[in-house]
Design a protein around this motif. Sequence first.
Motif, PDB file in Angstrom:
ATOM      1  N   ILE B 299       1.013  -1.379   0.098  1.00 25.45           N
ATOM      2  CA  ILE B 299      -0.045   0.158  -0.067  1.00 25.45           C
ATOM      3  C   ILE B 299       1.009   1.137  -0.161  1.00 25.45           C
ATOM      4  N   VAL B 300       0.882   2.052  -1.129  1.00 23.50           N
ATOM      5  CA  VAL B 300       1.443   3.170  -1.159  1.00 23.50           C
ATOM      6  C   VAL B 300       1.034   4.475  -0.574  1.00 23.50           C
ATOM      7  N   GLY B 301       1.350   4.902   0.561  1.00 22.02           N
ATOM      8  CA  GLY B 301       0.779   6.044   1.201  1.00 22.02           C
ATOM      9  C   GLY B 301       0.139   5.614   2.368  1.00 22.02           C
ATOM     10  N   GLY B 302       0.604   6.239   3.652  1.00 18.79           N
ATOM     11  CA  GLY B 302       0.298   5.898   5.023  1.00 18.79           C
ATOM     12  C   GLY B 302      -0.852   6.938   5.685  1.00 18.79           C
ATOM     13  N   GLY B 303      -1.950   7.228   4.827  1.00 22.79           N
ATOM     14  CA  GLY B 303      -2.573   8.253   5.377  1.00 22.79           C
ATOM     15  C   GLY B 303      -3.851   7.664   5.774  1.00 22.79           C
ATOM     16  N   ALA B 304      -4.923   8.471   5.944  1.00 21.01           N
ATOM     17  CA  ALA B 304      -6.236   7.592   6.553  1.00 21.01           C
ATOM     18  C   ALA B 304      -6.659   6.493   5.655  1.00 21.01           C
ATOM     19  N   GLU B 305      -6.674   6.678   4.158  1.00 19.16           N
ATOM     20  CA  GLU B 305      -7.088   5.660   3.315  1.00 19.16           C
ATOM     21  C   GLU B 305      -6.290   4.578   3.405  1.00 19.16           C
ATOM     22  N   GLY B 306      -4.914   4.667   3.283  1.00 19.95           N
ATOM     23  CA  GLY B 306      -3.964   3.765   3.387  1.00 19.95           C
ATOM     24  C   GLY B 306      -3.945   2.917   4.702  1.00 19.95           C
ATOM     25  N   ALA B 585     -13.250  14.925   4.097  1.00 17.78           N
ATOM     26  CA  ALA B 585     -13.294  14.629   5.505  1.00 17.78           C
ATOM     27  C   ALA B 585     -12.554  13.372   5.577  1.00 17.78           C
ATOM     28  N   VAL B 586     -12.108  13.225   6.701  1.00 16.65           N
ATOM     29  CA  VAL B 586     -11.271  11.990   7.082  1.00 16.65           C
ATOM     30  C   VAL B 586     -12.209  10.791   6.822  1.00 16.65           C
ATOM     31  N   VAL B 587     -13.496  10.882   7.160  1.00 11.95           N
ATOM     32  CA  VAL B 587     -14.428   9.855   6.765  1.00 11.95           C
ATOM     33  C   VAL B 587     -14.648   9.399   5.647  1.00 11.95           C
ATOM     34  N   LYS B 588     -14.486  10.273   4.785  1.00 12.59           N
ATOM     35  CA  LYS B 588     -14.632   9.878   3.413  1.00 12.59           C
ATOM     36  C   LYS B 588     -13.596   9.195   2.731  1.00 12.59           C
ATOM     37  N   SER B 589     -12.351   9.244   3.230  1.00 10.50           N
ATOM     38  CA  SER B 589     -11.178   8.654   2.654  1.00 10.50           C
ATOM     39  C   SER B 589     -11.393   7.053   3.459  1.00 10.50           C
ATOM     40  N   LEU B 590     -11.913   6.921   4.565  1.00 14.52           N
ATOM     41  CA  LEU B 590     -11.928   5.702   5.041  1.00 14.52           C
ATOM     42  C   LEU B 590     -12.997   4.866   4.170  1.00 14.52           C
ATOM     43  N   LEU B 591     -14.116   5.467   3.413  1.00 12.97           N
ATOM     44  CA  LEU B 591     -15.108   4.707   2.732  1.00 12.97           C
ATOM     45  C   LEU B 591     -14.338   4.380   1.415  1.00 12.97           C
ATOM     46  N   SER B 592     -13.324   5.295   0.856  1.00 15.30           N
ATOM     47  CA  SER B 592     -12.646   4.655  -0.289  1.00 15.30           C
ATOM     48  C   SER B 592     -11.696   3.716   0.065  1.00 15.30           C
TER      49      SER B 592
END
Lengths: 191, 685
Positions: B299-306, B585-592
Amino acid sequence: MTDYILLVVSCIFVNNILLMQYLGNCPFLGVSKRMETAVGMGMAVVFVLVMAGAITWIVDSLLLKTFGLEYLRTLSFILVIASLVQFVEMFLRKSIPALYSGLGIFLPLITTNCAVMGVCLINIMEEYSFLQTLVTSFSYAVGFGLALVLFAGIRERIILARVPKPLQDTSIGLVTAGMLSLAFFAFKGMV
Amino acid sequence: MLGGFLVIGGLGVVIGVGLALASKIFYVYVDPKIEAVEDALPGANCGGCGYPGCSANAVAIVGGKSSPASCVAGGPDVAAQIAEVLGVEITLKEPDISRPGCYYGVQDADVKYLYQGINDCRAAALLDGGAKICPIGCLGLGTCVRACPFDALSMGPDNLPVVDTERCTGCGTCERLCPKHIITLTSTSERMIGEYVTDECTAPCQRDCPTGINIPAFIQEIRNNNYESALAIIKEKCPLPLICGYICPAPCELACRRNLVDEAIAINPLKRFVSDYEMQTGKHLTPFKAPGSGQKIAIVGGGAEGLTLSYYLARLSYHPTIFEAKPQLGGILRYVIAEDRLPRKVLDHEIEGILETGVEARTNMRMGHDFDLQSLFEEGFDVIALTKGGFDSRQILKPDPSGYDASVPSVFTMLDFIYSLSKGKNIRESRRVVIIHSGLEGLELARKCRDMGAQKVTIVSSLKAHELPIELQDAKRLTAEGIIVRPSTIVTSLRGISRRLVRVAIEETDPIGELPEETMTIRADTLILAAGRLPEFVFVRSEEAEGLEPGEIAWETIESFRTFPGGNDGICTPPEPGRISDSSAVVKSLLSGRRLTRAIHRYLTDGTIPPIQHLVCEADAVLDVREVHDVSPSERERPDILDVTGDSKRAWIFPSEYPGLNEASAKKEAERCLRCGLICYRKQK
């Protein structure tokens, strides 16, 4: 033309193979619990009966009648129908796989369906021509499917009803079949 | 007499020979494995596998459509036997348990009439779909309970079926019988990657939560003092509940049905309350992990989505590894959001919990610099997902010596590309260029590419031909220039080898004639996106490869999300800057992140990613109520600010860690919840 229409009506309704001639009662009770299987069986019977009617007529007129061997009719018809079903199964599996999987288990079941044998013998006894044989075979099969579908519809409802324990399932099925048959008696007045 | 022998004998011989010939002519090859698998199956034809019988499942298993462990009745022994026949390792399947999806019995719900007929749901459903106004409500006559072959179902006190999860084998008899399709088989994994559809009972808050937390269920658990199971319910959909508890804009509270009476339930503070509870215990809730196959995923990227993607992949028993360019994980949460709003110890606590589930993290690793697609595939990763989230792609991509970005081979955002051109950098060996754009800038860039030596430039646009600017409609003239315009077309996938792009797959969204049987691919060595960021690509190894040299690896991207078959989603949805998750919003990256999990999981288990049908996307699409009756107003609980510092003003001006609800107020607040369904809610009697 009128003759043929009369033939069709009488085969489907008046002389319905299941309800008036009481042939093929085994699948009538066996596969009528669900509408889908009833429709599948009806289709398979239409398909096989037309073919069996045609082939047995040919065998009878070309082979048995020529050599005066009418007493072997039952024996040879069993042989022909059984192998015909086998052949049709193989053919469909290779050429029309969709139809094969659609008919599924009902195709081999027809081998032992006495309605098929019965219709073939009736065709010969009534001394129908080849064309008449085709029409009656088709009509009898449609009548078979009609009765089966009607009966399946009734049985789907009966499941929900409170039936006394000793009468459940096949018993109530037979009672219902009898009543359905009485209803079909009304068609006797038509012709 | 003799004639009879001859005729019947002859008939027999002719038919016998005919059938023998026919069996040769009409021979259909049946894989011997199918028979072997069928022998291993119990032959009960129970239908628990989802196929009409054991032989149908055997065909599906050998064909790879069904899992060797799909037989519910046979259990692990049969699975082992089948795996031996097929010569594969078995991946154990998480059991599906039936779960009723209705919360109000007939006596509590709004009804159309009084039903006094036969005591069977199937009979009741024949009368206008049952007595309830709600079209998907439980009729409560217990057909499923009587039908359960394992006595796992019973009728609860409120006339709804209750499942004994110990006894339930997941055979699916109840699911098949229920005329309202309320009782369904489900598992934690299914819920983790699932989305709400229009024919299931959902509350307004639940539908409006971007990540889809089952809000009524977790509040119910708070009412029952089960804080840990409340948290487990939240974590089925949201891996960062404490962070969301601090900074989520809480669209769920806007949708709350209590707004019709007084004020919304404090959903977000309640979520924070159970997460605070977890943090105070000093331990992380041990999440349920499904048995899985353990493939390696980068997984490239360690933010909320990653982080979300890695968390759910770990819970599905894969081995995710996060590659982060910055020294610490967290992305925007760590490096952008003010510490006043999100204390870093909260962030560290949540990240720690995610790493504990079995996620590996490598920091200070930059894509295109310290590693790239080729090196990741060489290291043995089966799937590589790009989750750069809210950061602009240019921030984390290292420009290659030729002057433009090279994280995804030969894929560029238009701004970067034009910028490098303006600085006099030439297009390196770009012969076949594909530009996803619908405007004049795209045409201008296409001409520039032609001038600089590109042989063929294709402009792909999702707009219909007549919607394009007039300059782009003159196909004949443009073709003479070497520019091809493809209207009503989307790019669905990229295909490449090692460090170069080879083809892009395209699909027509509005075909004039017949749909192409397969997705068309066009040759391309450069792809330019109109978007400012690269989409969330998921790369997998590809088998078909042309011009593969030793040591090279062919790859392609998979399409991560489609809502319906034939949908015009592609990698860039209309209007062009598209298939990029909204990270407002962080919650939207959680969905993706969860959607990417679904795509990767489906791809690795089934090989295809089915579109989600009847997806709940707007609250209007489902039945709802406009008025609430029999509910008396009560005041919303608020955090007790004075409790923290003894000075209310200080607490708000310098909230080094602003307080959440205490236990007493949380309980009171949970009592306010109406526990809504589609149209049912808790009334006062």
